[in-house]
Motif scaffolding. Structure first.
Motif, PDB file in Angstrom:
ATOM      1  N   ALA A 326       0.809  -1.217   0.000  1.00 14.52           N
ATOM      2  CA  ALA A 326       0.000   0.000   0.000  1.00 14.52           C
ATOM      3  C   ALA A 326       0.844   1.269   0.000  1.00 14.52           C
ATOM      4  O   ALA A 326       0.318   2.372   0.150  1.00 14.52           O
ATOM      5  N   GLU A 327       2.159   1.118  -0.140  1.00 13.30           N
ATOM      6  CA  GLU A 327       3.109   2.225  -0.183  1.00 13.30           C
ATOM      7  C   GLU A 327       3.134   3.061   1.089  1.00 13.30           C
ATOM      8  O   GLU A 327       3.383   4.261   1.067  1.00 13.30           O
ATOM      9  N   GLN A 328       2.937   2.400   2.233  1.00 20.44           N
ATOM     10  CA  GLN A 328       3.055   3.057   3.535  1.00 20.44           C
ATOM     11  C   GLN A 328       4.419   2.670   4.137  1.00 20.44           C
ATOM     12  O   GLN A 328       4.507   1.872   5.077  1.00 20.44           O
ATOM     13  N   ILE A 329       5.461   3.250   3.621  1.00 23.98           N
ATOM     14  CA  ILE A 329       6.820   2.844   3.964  1.00 23.98           C
ATOM     15  C   ILE A 329       7.161   3.186   5.414  1.00 23.98           C
ATOM     16  O   ILE A 329       7.788   2.387   6.122  1.00 23.98           O
ATOM     17  N   SER A 454      21.958  -3.590   8.913  1.00 22.41           N
ATOM     18  CA  SER A 454      21.584  -3.791   7.507  1.00 22.41           C
ATOM     19  C   SER A 454      20.187  -3.261   7.217  1.00 22.41           C
ATOM     20  O   SER A 454      19.930  -2.689   6.159  1.00 22.41           O
ATOM     21  N   VAL A 455      19.268  -3.461   8.172  1.00 18.79           N
ATOM     22  CA  VAL A 455      17.900  -2.963   7.976  1.00 18.79           C
ATOM     23  C   VAL A 455      17.880  -1.435   8.008  1.00 18.79           C
ATOM     24  O   VAL A 455      17.181  -0.787   7.223  1.00 18.79           O
ATOM     25  N   MET A 456      18.664  -0.856   8.900  1.00 21.08           N
ATOM     26  CA  MET A 456      18.708   0.602   9.001  1.00 21.08           C
ATOM     27  C   MET A 456      19.269   1.227   7.728  1.00 21.08           C
ATOM     28  O   MET A 456      18.854   2.321   7.326  1.00 21.08           O
ATOM     29  N   LEU A 457      20.202   0.545   7.076  1.00 19.55           N
ATOM     30  CA  LEU A 457      20.874   1.114   5.909  1.00 19.55           C
ATOM     31  C   LEU A 457      20.209   0.755   4.583  1.00 19.55           C
ATOM     32  O   LEU A 457      20.579   1.314   3.544  1.00 19.55           O
ATOM     33  N   THR A 458      19.248  -0.156   4.595  1.00 18.48           N
ATOM     34  CA  THR A 458      18.594  -0.601   3.357  1.00 18.48           C
ATOM     35  C   THR A 458      17.360   0.239   3.075  1.00 18.48           C
ATOM     36  O   THR A 458      16.522   0.449   3.956  1.00 18.48           O
ATOM     37  N   ARG A 459      17.234   0.689   1.842  1.00 14.75           N
ATOM     38  CA  ARG A 459      16.079   1.485   1.442  1.00 14.75           C
ATOM     39  C   ARG A 459      14.893   0.565   1.183  1.00 14.75           C
ATOM     40  O   ARG A 459      14.994  -0.411   0.467  1.00 14.75           O
ATOM     41  N   TRP A 460      13.774   0.879   1.815  1.00 15.15           N
ATOM     42  CA  TRP A 460      12.523   0.161   1.577  1.00 15.15           C
ATOM     43  C   TRP A 460      11.633   1.030   0.704  1.00 15.15           C
ATOM     44  O   TRP A 460      11.674   2.251   0.772  1.00 15.15           O
ATOM     45  N   GLY A 461      10.810   0.403  -0.080  1.00 19.78           N
ATOM     46  CA  GLY A 461       9.873   1.172  -0.889  1.00 19.78           C
ATOM     47  C   GLY A 461       9.651   0.542  -2.230  1.00 19.78           C
ATOM     48  O   GLY A 461      10.159  -0.536  -2.540  1.00 19.78           O
ATOM     49  N   SER A 462       8.880   1.241  -3.051  1.00 23.16           N
ATOM     50  CA  SER A 462       8.491   0.724  -4.354  1.00 23.16           C
ATOM     51  C   SER A 462       9.675   0.684  -5.292  1.00 23.16           C
ATOM     52  O   SER A 462      10.558   1.531  -5.256  1.00 23.16           O
ATOM     53  N   ASN A 463       9.680  -0.333  -6.136  1.00 21.49           N
ATOM     54  CA  ASN A 463      10.620  -0.394  -7.236  1.00 21.49           C
ATOM     55  C   ASN A 463       9.820  -0.584  -8.512  1.00 21.49           C
ATOM     56  O   ASN A 463       8.621  -0.827  -8.461  1.00 21.49           O
ATOM     57  N   PRO A 464      10.431  -0.460  -9.682  1.00 25.09           N
ATOM     58  CA  PRO A 464       9.677  -0.563 -10.923  1.00 25.09           C
ATOM     59  C   PRO A 464       8.870  -1.841 -11.044  1.00 25.09           C
ATOM     60  O   PRO A 464       7.760  -1.823 -11.547  1.00 25.09           O
TER      61      PRO A 464
END
Length: 489
Positions: A326-329, A454-464
């Protein structure tokens, strides 16, 4: 004021006016995070407590078969754990993540198709485990240090359990499908029922009918079969939010990819974890049967404690997955931090209590004083660090929900290298068993810290890829009353 949607209401002929209606709420997407997380986690905790009873019961009646059988279980235990964690926590988490993200995006049809592909993956991986372990398992057990009666007991268990390796894979994949929909109660109830049945069947077959280690393994497989039967009925009868497609199913690489991009990568985490245990077990085998048996008792407590982290972490998968869909990052991140804190605190309190009074756990399993002494020594050193294992497990599952698991897997790689290098150094310097136990404790801290980072440094969110899969229904849900764009061409 709650949000409202718009619906058309006829006014006269050929006319309509919008009226306010309340949209359907989904607690996993918009409910209070801690309360929703705990409501999803408690069925898992109860069920996995029963799993703990299986560990205690199995180790107890295996201990009655003799110290050789107890040492044999320490040898084969990493292979069993590899099967269960890879099929449940890794691939099962990948299944839950894919289905949760599809449902979060409003695509029920896709979720149902994903469920069918998940079952195909379970059959293929289960068959691969069966063939691989039956062919190479005995040699692997010998490589780990199995000799004489210890090796014979271990091979007897392995041949039965892995002869039915498809069963745990199917059971855990079905549980993953249900958990991806937010249904934690049925899988947990089946784990509870299976655990109780496993205790009765395993004890009856091993001691009552004299089948020994073969009876213990057969009892587990029979219990798994019951769980599969009930969950199959529930899924295919249409009572779940998704119903696996069989008729007219078209095999899709995209569906396999959506599951495997999380599940296949995640499988490296339990594999490396088991390799770490196996390497450590091999190193300790040189100290004798009593130390190996004592460490096996302690390792079983570690597995018991990881079920707490598993329960909380697995509850975060559908919450994070649906929030990502739902794109609620920002919400997905808050779910991950909340789950990590709860897991770290809970496991830390419980394991520290056992470290202070290790005899509560150790004395259940054996009357051999040398094995008891080794078990108590290990728990006093390593048990308080189980809190970091809990943190790592929770972050690992949250990363599955976000389809970003490479970081936690690399953290396991670092732990594996640390144990291998550190253990090699200790062997060269004729270290004591206590120094090896300190190595195990330090590796747990390393794993927890690196996984969190690793979780803190990894970008979460939509990708193509995610945007491409997102249905127009989601846009319509966010902008009630709007119409999907026309298709061109």
């Amino acid at each position: 004021m709650s949000e409202i949607g718009l619906a058309d209401s006829p006014v006269g002929e050929g006319r309509s006016l919008p009226i306010a209606v309340k949209p359907m709420r989904n607690a996993l997407v918009d409910g209070p995070i801690l309360r929703t997380l705990l409501s999803l986690a408690w069925p898992n905790i109860i069920a996995n407590t029963a799993g703990t009873c299986v560990i205690i019961a199995e180790t107890s009646y295996i201990g009655r078969l003799g110290i050789e059988a107890l040492a044999a279980m320490a040898l084969v235990f990493p292979l069993v754990i590899l099967t269960m964690t890879m099929s449940g926590g890794a691939m099962g988490g990948g299944v839950a993540s894919a289905i949760a993200r599809a449902l979060g995006a409003g695509d029920t049809e896709r979720a149902s198709t994903l469920a069918s592909h998940a079952l195909l993956i379970a059959l293929l991986f289960g068959a691969a485990f069966m063939v691989g372990m039956l062919v190479f398992g005995p040699a692997l057990l010998e490589l780990l240090g199995g000799r004489g009666a210890v090796l014979s007991h271990a091979v007897a268990y392995l041949q039965i359990f892995f002869g039915g390796a498809v069963l745990p894979w199917l059971m855990n994949s079905m549980a993953g499908i249900l958990r991806g929909t937010g249904n934690m109660k049925l899988p947990s109830f089946m784990i509870l029922s299976s655990a109780l049945l496993q205790i009765v069947l395993g004890g009856t077959l091993s001691l009552g009918l004299g089948l020994g280690m073969r009876g213990v393994a057969a009892g587990a497989l029979l219990a798994f079969s019951v769980s599969i039967s009930v969950m199959s009925w529930y899924l295919f009868s249409g009572r779940a939010r998704v119903r696996p497609k069989l008729r007219g199913l078209k095999i899709s690489r995209a569906m396999f990819a959506d599951i495997l991009k999380v599940g296949a990568i995640a499988c490296f985490s339990p594999l490396q974890s088991v390799l770490s245990i196996a390497i450590f077990t091999h190193m300790l085998a040189g100290f004798g049967t009593a130390v190996l048996a004592g460490y096996g008792i302690g390792a079983r407590l570690e597995f018991m404690m990881t079920t707490v982290g598993f329960s909380i972490g697995m509850a975060s998968v559908p919450m994070v997955g649906m929030a990502i869909g739902a794109e609620q990052i920002a919400r997905a991140r808050r779910v991950a931090w909340t789950a990590g804190l709860v897991s770290f605190t809970t496991m830390g309190v419980l394991s520290t209590g056992i470290a202070i009074f290790p005899q509560i756990w150790v004395d259940i399993f054996t009357q051999d004083e040398s094995a008891r002494s080794a078990g108590r020594h290990y728990l006093q050193i390593a048990a308080p660090m189980y809190a970091f294992i809990g943190l790592a497990i929770s972050m690992y599952f949250s990363s599955q929900g976000a389809a970003r698991v490479i970081g936690p897997v690399l953290a396991q790689t670092a732990r594996l290298v640390f144990i291998a290098a550190g253990g090699s150094y200790l062997l060269q310097h004729a270290a004591t068993e206590g120094e090896f136990f300190l190595l195990a404790a330090a590796s747990m801290v390393l794993l927890g810290g690196l996984t969190l980072a690793s979780v803190m440094l990894t970008r979460w969110g939509s990708n193509p890829a995610m945007i491409e899969l997102r249905p127009a229904a989601l846009a319509a849900a966010r902008n009630p009353g709007s119409q999907p764009p026309p298709r061109l061409g």
